[in-house]
Design an enzyme around this catalytic site. Structure first.
Site, PDB file in Angstrom:
ATOM      1  CB  SER A 355      26.721  34.900  -6.250  1.00  0.00           C
ATOM      2  OG  SER A 355      26.664  35.769  -5.141  1.00  0.00           O
ATOM      3  CG  ASP A 458      19.049  35.912  -2.798  1.00  0.00           C
ATOM      4  OD1 ASP A 458      19.577  36.550  -1.855  1.00  0.00           O
ATOM      5  OD2 ASP A 458      19.546  35.855  -3.939  1.00  0.00           O
ATOM      6  CG  HIS A 488      22.593  34.079  -2.548  1.00  0.00           C
ATOM      7  ND1 HIS A 488      22.170  34.970  -3.515  1.00  0.00           N
ATOM      8  CD2 HIS A 488      23.945  34.059  -2.637  1.00  0.00           C
ATOM      9  CE1 HIS A 488      23.211  35.480  -4.142  1.00  0.00           C
ATOM     10  NE2 HIS A 488      24.304  34.941  -3.625  1.00  0.00           N
TER      11      HIS A 488
END
Length: 526
Positions: A355, A458, A488
């Site tokens: 991320s 996502d 995600h």
């Protein structure tokens, strides 16, 4: 589509995270962060609400861990994940025999039959044939204690954990720098979820994973976290050079290396740098030390000179020599290839970002390219970007269609960027947020091979795919792994870590990474 449990957990997760982010914006820490005179540069690397996993410096579960605070002026720290495959010592004699791995933990009597601990573990690693992990009889008399270690790991009742000096000859493993996620505001390298994920990667990739605990926002805004990632890479380069100094000192005293250090007493194990601020980290010096590179380069130089004098080599590179049609002795070619492979393996470092950690990994990779040989003997050979935290002022198709997606929606991520970027620099096209802005240095063609992992559900997926396509246009190896019905952080979130999809993602990453870190990398390819 995600299950009902995942959907319900996503609603709860988003509500809780939004509440925490809003508290950070309205809290006094943010006001202090905006004022350069009152901001605290020491910072924090985890939040009180984060569940922290305790370190375990013994190989009771296959991976030993330890925490190190590397910078006295900030809170930057690392957690080292050392897999038990580092204990594999290749036989020195010419007589062929099956290599053995010593177990540092004696098994309890209750597990002597039918248990997983006592069963011989068959593991295929990327450096050779299948190994049989068996218990060494020399440790049978060692008794387990409440710390989960053996008697030799104790010194006058003080727990010391695994010490490479007690093993002798051991394997060298490549390094992997891992940057956790959390939107620059939450998360920790010591969290339970990140600890589980790093253990899994260390086992599958057969590498030493170094999880970076960078400073969080809003206490430390941009470029704090990015500089912390680069600082750890420079720390690794310094550790490699300090280990070289330690070996040189051991050779000057009699050429014994680790054996000399073992005999010279505790006070002579640590080699300080010119300012006395850094010490050799024993795990990295023993198992991740790239200091043999210079000796092997000398051997390769002699081999190439020999080949030149024999009139069997033209103006070609080392790789061209191996694959060319030049006629030479088979034994000489095999030895030359092995020597070159050892050089290419010893100094390899891979970056892995999750991320927002993917943004940090990409920044560190760029700075490593700009630094060139200043980081020697550490070399970044590849990076893995897992659902990177990219954004831009011009929305993509996925940003429009999936703006209110699971766990991390677009509004919440913009809030995180407002907490991370300084108020006067806030822009969705900031170099830290958008990797495709024009005139960004260095040129993309100089970037290392990049694997991008994206999730179908996502909203950030399209920009990550666009970045990968831009790399491929300039002939950089940049494949994309897209997982259907995934959200995600599907491979790193605490609730989803044990799903088959998360396990498959880690295995796919290991296959690709081994192309660049393994001696048998040509066998690992899609």
């Amino acid at each position: 589509m995600p299950s009902v449990a995942v959907k319900l957990y996503s609603v709860f997760f988003k509500f809780l995270l939004k509440h925490r982010l809003q508290n950070r914006i309205q809290g006094p820490a943010d006001d202090n962060a905006n004022n350069s005179h009152t901001a605290n540069p020491f910072g924090v690397t985890s939040r009180p609400e984060e569940s922290i996993a305790a370190v375990n410096p013994s190989f009771t579960d296959g991976v030993a861990t330890k925490d190190i605070h590397i910078d006295p002026l900030t809170s930057v720290s690392i957690r080292i994940f050392l897999p038990d495959t580092c204990l594999d010592s290749r036989p020195q004699s010419t007589t062929p025999r099956t290599p053995r791995v010593r177990s540092l933990v004696k098994q309890p009597d209750s597990l002597e039959s039918g248990s997983d601990l006592n069963r011989s573990i068959h593991r295929r690693n990327s450096y050779g044939p299948e190994l049989n992990n068996v218990v060494n009889n020399s440790y049978e008399n060692h008794r387990r204690n409440s710390y989960g270690c053996i008697g030799k790991d104790l010194d006058n009742g003080v727990y010391r954990g695994y010490s490479p000096l007690s093993i002798g000859n051991s394997r060298k493993l490549p390094l992997m720098l891992q940057f956790h996620g959390g939107g620059f505001v939450t998360g920790s390298n010591e969290s339970v979820a990140n600890d589980f994920f790093c253990r899994r990667i260390a086992k599958l990739c057969d590498v030493i994973v170094i999880a970076v605990g960078y400073r969080l926002a809003p206490e430390n805004r941009y470029p704090g976290a990015f500089e912390d990632g680069l600082k750890v890479l420079h720390w690794l380069a310094k550790q490699a050079n300090l280990a070289e100094c330690g070996k040189s000192l051991g050779n000057a005293r009699g050429g014994g290396g680790v054996a000399d250090l073992r005999k010279s007493g505790e006070g002579q194990r640590h080699i300080a740098d010119a300012f006395g601020a850094s010490l050799v980290e024993p795990w990295l010096a023993a198992h991740g030390d790239p200091s043999r590179i210079r000796a092997l380069q000398g051997k390769l130089r002699k081999a190439l000179i020999s080949c030149w004098h024999r009139g069997q080599m033209g103006e070609v590179s080392m790789l061209s020599l191996v694959i060319s049609s030049c006629v030479m002795d088979a034994a000489f070619l095999v030895s030359l290839f092995r020597c070159a492979s050892m050089i290419l393996w010893i100094n390899k470092c891979v970056l892995l970002g999750v991320s927002c950690g993917a943004n940090i990994a990409d920044y560190v990779a760029r700075k490593a390219v700009e630094s060139g040989r200043l980081l020697d003997p550490i070399k970044v050979v590849a990076q893995v970007l897992m659902y990177p935290f990219f954004i831009g002022s011009v929305p993509t198709h996925s940003e429009i269609k999936l703006a209110n997606s699971y766990f991390f929606d677009k509004a919440m991520c913009i809030l995180a960027w407002k907490l991370f970027l300084p108020e006067e620099e806030f822009s969705l096209d900031h170099p830290a947020a958008n990797p495709l802005i024009p005139n960004r240095e260095p040129p993309l063609k100089l970037m290392p091979p990049t694997l991008t992992v994206v999730a179908e559900l996502d909203w950030m997926r399209d920009r990550a795919i666009a970045y990968s396509e831009a790399l491929r246009k300039v002939n950089v190896d940049a494949p994309v792994l897209e997982y259907k019905d995934a959200v995600h952080e599907f491979a790193t979130l605490d609730m989803l870590l044990k799903t088959p999809q998360a396990q498959a993602c880690a295995e796919d990453i290991a296959i690709w990474v081994k192309k660049y870190i393994s001696l048998r990398g040509h066998e690992f390819s899609y």
